[in-house]
Scaffold this active site. Sequence first.
Site, PDB file in Angstrom:
ATOM      1  N   ASP A 161       0.879  -1.183   0.000  1.00  0.00           N
ATOM      2  CA  ASP A 161       0.000   0.000   0.000  1.00  0.00           C
ATOM      3  C   ASP A 161       0.911   1.225   0.000  1.00  0.00           C
ATOM      4  O   ASP A 161       2.129   1.098   0.162  1.00  0.00           O
ATOM      5  CB  ASP A 161      -0.924   0.002   1.231  1.00  0.00           C
ATOM      6  CG  ASP A 161      -2.260   0.693   0.939  1.00  0.00           C
ATOM      7  OD1 ASP A 161      -2.241   1.880   0.559  1.00  0.00           O
ATOM      8  OD2 ASP A 161      -3.307   0.055   1.086  1.00  0.00           O
ATOM      9  N   HIS A 238      -3.709   2.700  -4.528  1.00  0.00           N
ATOM     10  CA  HIS A 238      -2.929   2.437  -3.302  1.00  0.00           C
ATOM     11  C   HIS A 238      -1.490   2.023  -3.622  1.00  0.00           C
ATOM     12  O   HIS A 238      -0.947   1.109  -3.001  1.00  0.00           O
ATOM     13  CB  HIS A 238      -3.607   1.340  -2.470  1.00  0.00           C
ATOM     14  CG  HIS A 238      -4.862   1.798  -1.784  1.00  0.00           C
ATOM     15  ND1 HIS A 238      -4.863   2.408  -0.557  1.00  0.00           N
ATOM     16  CD2 HIS A 238      -6.167   1.750  -2.170  1.00  0.00           C
ATOM     17  CE1 HIS A 238      -6.099   2.703  -0.204  1.00  0.00           C
ATOM     18  NE2 HIS A 238      -6.917   2.321  -1.171  1.00  0.00           N
ATOM     19  N   GLU A 296     -10.459   1.698  -4.566  1.00  0.00           N
ATOM     20  CA  GLU A 296     -10.223   3.123  -4.337  1.00  0.00           C
ATOM     21  C   GLU A 296      -9.170   3.759  -5.249  1.00  0.00           C
ATOM     22  O   GLU A 296      -8.428   4.649  -4.813  1.00  0.00           O
ATOM     23  CB  GLU A 296      -9.831   3.350  -2.863  1.00  0.00           C
ATOM     24  CG  GLU A 296     -10.922   2.946  -1.912  1.00  0.00           C
ATOM     25  CD  GLU A 296     -10.587   3.195  -0.443  1.00  0.00           C
ATOM     26  OE1 GLU A 296     -11.437   3.764   0.251  1.00  0.00           O
ATOM     27  OE2 GLU A 296      -9.481   2.813   0.001  1.00  0.00           O
TER      28      GLU A 296
HETATM   29  C1  ACM Z   1     -10.894  -1.052   1.650  1.00  0.00           C
HETATM   30  O1  ACM Z   1     -11.288  -0.944   2.813  1.00  0.00           O
HETATM   31  N1  ACM Z   1     -10.446   0.004   0.992  1.00  0.00           N
HETATM   32  C2  ACM Z   1     -10.908  -2.317   0.945  1.00  0.00           C
END
Ligand code: ACM
Length: 656
Positions: A161, A238, A296
Site C-alpha cells: 500500500d 494504493h 479506491e
Molecule cells: C478497503 O477498505 N479500501 C478495501
Amino acid sequence: MKKVFSLLLCAAACICAKAQTGPDVLIPKPVSYTLSKGSAPVGVPVKETIGSRKFASAIKDLPEFAKKEAYRLTIGPKNIKIEAEGQTGAFRARKTLEYLRAFAGEEGSLQCCQILDYPRFAHRGLMFDLSRHFYGKDFIFKEIDLMALLKMNVLHLHLTDDAGWRLQIDGYPLLASRAAWRPQLLWADWDEGGHNYSQEGAPDAFGGYLTKEDAREIVAYAAERHITVIPEIELPGHSLEVLRAYPELACTRDGEPVFTSDLCPGNDLVIKVFQDILDEVMDIFPSEFIHIGGDEAGMGAWRECPRCQERMRRHGLADTDALQSWLIRQFDSYLASKGRRLLGWDEIMQGGLAPGAAVMSWRGTEQGIEAAASGHDVIMSPTTYCYINRNQDSPLENGEFVGGYLPISGVYSYDPAQGFSNTEHLLGLQGNLWAEHIPTVENLEYKAFPRAFALAEVGWTPQELREFEEFRPRAVSLVKYISSIGYSPFNLERELGERPESGVALQHLALGAKVTYNIQWSPKYPAEGAESLTNGVQGGWTYVGGRWQGFESDMDVTIDLGQTKTVNFIGAHFLANIGDWVGLPQRLEISVSADGANFVLLPPVLCQVNAPARGSCYLLLGSFLDNAQVRFVRFKALRTGKLHEDWIFTDEIIIK
Ligand code: ACM
Ligand code: ZN
C-alpha cells in the site's frame, strides 16, 4: 515460536480451572453435541481414525468444503476418539480438545460427550494490514495460533500500500530497499508529513518487509494449522510507494510522472512488471486466490495521461472504470493461465467484472450479492460488520480508530447469507484490520479480539444456533484465557456499551416542530430525514448509525415551533471525528422571529473547543436567551477557516 506458546498454554491452564469442562465453553459453538455420564481426566489417550466408512456416512449430506473440516470428537471416561475424513478435520478436532483441556486446567476434567462439528462457510478469514504498520513475522505466527484455536482458516495479508511495500521481490529490488521504508514510524506522522520514503539502512528508515524466507515460513506455519495465506498485491490504486521506487509506472503529464496513488493502466510496462511480481508471489504463496486489491483508485491522472487515453481509444473503453476493468482482466487471465484465481475488492465490479474474478465485498453487502447473482464467488467483509479496526466501545476511552462504532454485538449480529437468494457462490466472510491507527501488536490484538471470536462463530456455527446473549459469557471466558497466554484483547467485562444518551429521549420545546432545510442534508447521512432534528432521538457513538444527520457543507435550517413560546436556550448537539473529516462547526448564527419575516440575529456563538485529532467528541453548542418570545428559529452552523472542508453532524436542535 511453537515452544514459547505451548509453554504459555501450560502456565495458563489452571486459571480457568473448573470442575468439569464441556462443549458449552467453545467458540465457535459446535454444530451438535450430546453429553453423556461421567468425566475424563484431561490426560486420557486420544485415538484418531481418518477416513472411516462410518464417519463418511455420518457426514454424507454435507457440502464438500464442510466434509473436509468435519470431525467427530468422542470423550469417554478412559479414552478420547477423533474421527475425520482427512487431516483438516482431525486438526479441527484437536483444537477443540486443546480448548477444552485448557479450560479444564491440569486438575480439572472433561465432561464425557460426543461432538459432531463442521463449518457453515468455507472461508473464515482475517486480514492484517502490514503496510500501514509493519509488525514482522513473529506477530503473524502468534496470531495464526489463535486463529487456529478459533477454527479460522484464511489469513489475508495486505502486503502493499502507499505507506510501505512489505515483500521482497527479487526482480524489482527497490520495492524492498526503498518502498518498504519511510522516515516516520507512525502512519499518522507519515501521512501528515507528505508521504515520503527512506532507504533501507538509513538512520531515519522505519518499516521493513518480509523476506521470501519469512513469507515461506509464514505459509508453512499456517499450512500446518490448516490455514491458507492469501497475499494481496495492490493495483492499480494504493500504489504510491511503487511509483516512488519506479516512477516509470506512473501516468504522465507533459512527459513528467504524476504521483497520485495510481499505476498507469495505459502503460504495458505496468502489466509486465506486475506479472513478474505476481510470478514471484505465486512462487511463495500456493493459495488458489491471489488478491490484487483493486479498491479506491483515484483515476484522476488517467483522464489526462496520453498512454491511458490511447489505451481507452484503442480498446473502445468508454470511461476510466472500463479502463480499470480492462486492466483487471489482464491479470485475471494471467492468474488463470497459472492455475490461480483473481480476488479483488468490490470496485473491480465497476466497468464489468473479469470472467474468473472473485469479489471481496467491503463497501456494503449489495456488491457481494450482485456479484454472486452473476455467478462470481464472493467473500463478505462489509465495513459495518467486519471492519474490526473500528471502535468497539466508548470512543472517549478507546483511543485512536477510524470509522464508526462496531461493538462485538454488531459483529455477531451479522448473517453473511442475508440478502442472498442463493448462497452457492457465497464462500464466507472475513474480518479486516486496517492498520492506519494500529501502531503496535498489542493494539492490534486489542482491536482484533474478542471481535474475531464473533467472526469465527458467525463463519462456523449454523445461524439458528447463534444467540449473542449466550455467546457473550463464552467470549468473556476466552478473553480471560487468551490474556493469560500472552495476548492483549479488549476486556469485554469492562465494556461500557453504546453512548448512554442514545437511549434517552430528549424533552424540549422544539419536539415535533417542523424543520425547513435551507441547505439539504447529505443523502449519505439522512438519519430520519426532516424529522431528525426535532424528534428527541439522540445519536450513538458514531455518525454511521442512522441517528446523526450529516451535512457535507454548512448547516442551515429554520424551525417553526408552531406557536410563540418563551425561550431561554437554543442549541444543538454536534459530533466530531477529525480522522473521518467530521468537524465541529466553528460558528453558530442563530436568529429568532415571532412572525417568520423579521428575524433578530443573536450574538454569534464561536466554538472554543478544538476537536481532538484522534477519536470522537460530542458537544452541545448554543446560545442563552432571556425569556424571549420566539416562534421561528433560523439555525446556521458554519464551517470556517481550516475546517471548512469537514462534515457537520448533528442529532438534535434543542430549544428550552
Ligand atoms: C478497503 O477498505 N479500501 C478495501
Ligand atoms: Zn496513465
